[in-house]
Design a protein around this motif. Structure first.
Motif, short mmCIF file in Angstrom:
data_model
loop_
_atom_site.label_atom_id
_atom_site.label_comp_id
_atom_site.label_asym_id
_atom_site.label_seq_id
_atom_site.Cartn_x
_atom_site.Cartn_y
_atom_site.Cartn_z
N VAL A 148 0.68 -1.05 11.48
CA VAL A 148 1.89 -1.47 10.76
C VAL A 148 1.56 -2.51 9.70
O VAL A 148 2.03 -2.45 8.55
CB VAL A 148 2.94 -2.01 11.75
N LEU A 149 0.72 -3.47 10.05
CA LEU A 149 0.33 -4.49 9.09
C LEU A 149 -0.45 -3.91 7.91
O LEU A 149 -0.24 -4.28 6.75
CB LEU A 149 -0.53 -5.56 9.78
N ALA A 150 -1.33 -2.94 8.20
CA ALA A 150 -2.13 -2.33 7.15
C ALA A 150 -1.28 -1.53 6.19
O ALA A 150 -1.55 -1.49 4.98
CB ALA A 150 -3.22 -1.44 7.76
N LEU A 151 -0.24 -0.89 6.69
CA LEU A 151 0.64 -0.08 5.83
C LEU A 151 1.68 -0.93 5.12
O LEU A 151 2.14 -0.58 4.03
CB LEU A 151 1.34 1.00 6.67
N ARG A 152 2.06 -2.03 5.71
CA ARG A 152 3.15 -2.84 5.17
C ARG A 152 2.70 -3.78 4.06
O ARG A 152 3.43 -4.01 3.09
CB ARG A 152 3.78 -3.65 6.32
N TYR A 153 1.49 -4.32 4.15
CA TYR A 153 1.05 -5.34 3.21
C TYR A 153 -0.17 -4.86 2.42
O TYR A 153 -1.00 -4.08 2.94
CB TYR A 153 0.69 -6.63 3.95
N PRO A 154 -0.32 -5.32 1.18
CA PRO A 154 -1.51 -4.96 0.38
C PRO A 154 -2.75 -5.65 0.91
O PRO A 154 -2.66 -6.67 1.60
CB PRO A 154 -1.15 -5.47 -1.03
N PRO A 155 -3.94 -5.12 0.58
CA PRO A 155 -5.18 -5.71 1.10
C PRO A 155 -5.40 -7.16 0.67
O PRO A 155 -6.09 -7.91 1.36
CB PRO A 155 -6.28 -4.80 0.53
#
Length: 436
Positions: free
Chosen positions: A67-74
């Motif tokens: 969820v964090l990887a999909l929700r926020y940019p790198p």
């Protein structure tokens, strides 16, 4: 020496933050490691363990990470509070997994230290201390687990309470020591980076100042043509209106002021064209006079001692780093001197040496070994005007060392008081004539 622009710049020391992408990669590594461990223990070794519960905990960590990887940019950086929550979740997930697999008797119990180390390396101290307290609570809870360590079927690995206490002490002490070590290393790296950034800022400012003569010449060139037109028109108007009682004096004033402006611009142009070699090449004596001059107005006597004939002195390029570094050291000596600062200049065919001595209290013995470190007082007393944190001395030391100098910080000989700084360059570094 002007340092206001440096003191008002905010560096990263108070803005420590953790990049989300870094935490995500560490979590994927944790998911892979936990999955592999459960597979080896349950499938390869055939040890009895709660596989379903352990799998749920691993899946929960993986889902949150996804969820964090999909929700926020790198490139997203976490605020300290958000980072504390995520690291706290990691600690709770790891603690829960250890709780159902033997608690402190589990060989992987020491992994509870990992979120704490990450926190102390990347978050403000108050947030890290909160996570450390939570980690200690989790460690204590693991000592009360009713679940045995995964072992062969029909056998229970019993751990003596004294050994449990030993495990608790070992993990807690390792956690505290590793946290302190990570915090110190991180803070020193941050302070060093801030100080180097300040050094680059000072050097860039000095370079801009040295380029002002070129800007003045450009301005004179651009303004010359319209000002010449104004002067011609003013002369024509004066010729026509010189007998006019109402406008005659005003026109004459206009023409005289336009001529004055042309004279000023002419001097600016000649300064850049005719004096360029003077601005770019400086004899050592001229360099020292230019560095010392701004500090003669503070009530401290500045004595310049030249050992050697000026006819053989080195002639070097105007170097903003050297001029700022020497100026900062002289300013520091003036700040702490009681009456006199002595600057001794010596040049030989091999070296160029400059020694700065003051009659103040000198360097404290316990400070001498740390001279030049950023954010540390350079004398035995604090002085608001001198900065009090050692940043200016660090900048000066760094700039001079980059120019090829070696610096030595000591106190004056026995029987006298005050500090002594010696700066030594190889002759070829300070003398352009050696390379001609």
């Amino acid at each position: 020496m002007e340092t206001t622009s440096i003191r008002h710049v905010r560096f990263g020391r108070s803005n420590r933050s953790l990049r989300l992408q870094t935490l995500i990669w560490l979590r994927w590594l944790a998911v892979a490691g936990q999955t592999l461990t459960v597979f080896i223990v349950a499938v390869v070794l055939h040890f009895q363990m709660p596989v379903f519960e352990a799998s749920l905990l691993i899946v929960a960590l993986a889902l949150v990470n996804l969820v964090l990887a999909l929700r926020y940019p790198p490139t997203h950086r976490l605020q300290p509070g958000a980072a504390l929550v995520l690291l706290g979740f990691d600690l709770l997930q790891m603690g829960s997994l250890l709780f159902i697999t033997g608690g402190l008797a589990n060989p992987f119990a020491s992994l509870l230290c990992v979120p704490v180390i990450i926190s102390f390396a990347s978050l403000p101290l108050r947030h890290s201390l909160c996570l450390l307290a939570f980690a200690m609570i989790c460690t204590t809870a693991l000592s009360t687990t009713p679940y045995p360590v995964p072992w062969q079927e029909g056998e229970v690995l019993v751990v003596h309470p004294v050994l449990q206490l030993g495990f608790w002490c070992a993990i807690v002490s390792m956690m505290v020591f590793a946290a302190f070590y990570a915090y110190r290393v991180s803070m020193e790296a941050t302070l060093l980076a801030d100080a180097l950034a300040a050094t680059e800022l000072v050097l860039e400012r000095e370079k801009h100042l040295s380029q002002l003569d070129g800007l003045a010449a450009a301005a004179a060139h651009e303004l010359g043509t319209p000002l010449a037109t104004i002067s011609v028109v003013a002369k024509e108007m004066e010729r026509e209106l010189k007998d006019d009682e109402k406008f005659g004096e005003d026109v004459a004033l206009l023409r005289s002021q336009s001529e004055r402006c042309r004279d000023i611009l002419r001097r600016l142009t000649s300064l850049s064209a005719e004096g360029e070699d003077h601005l770019r090449r400086l004899p050592l004596s001229s360099l020292m006079e230019e560095v010392i001059a701004p500090h003669r107005q503070f009530g401290i006597e500045l004595v310049l001692v030249e050992k050697g004939d000026r006819s053989s002195e080195p002639i070097g390029a105007r170097n903003a780093a050297i001029m700022y570094g020497l100026g900062n050291l002289i300013e520091n000596a003036v700040d702490f001197a009681r009456h006199t600062v002595t600057i001794t200049v010596e040049h030989t065919p091999a070296i160029v040496s400059i020694t700065i001595e003051d009659d103040g209290s000198g360097f404290a013995p316990d400070v001498l070994t740390h001279i030049g470190e950023p954010y540390m007082s350079s004398r035995s007393r604090q002085d608001e005007r001198a900065g009090g944190l050692g940043l200016g001395l660090f900048i000066a030391k760094t700039l001079l060392e980059r120019s090829g100098a070696q610096l030595t910080f000591t106190n004056r000989a026995t029987g006298t008081s005050g500090a002594k700084i010696t700066i030594v360059w190889p002759r070829h570094v300070m003398d352009l004539t050696d390379s001609v």
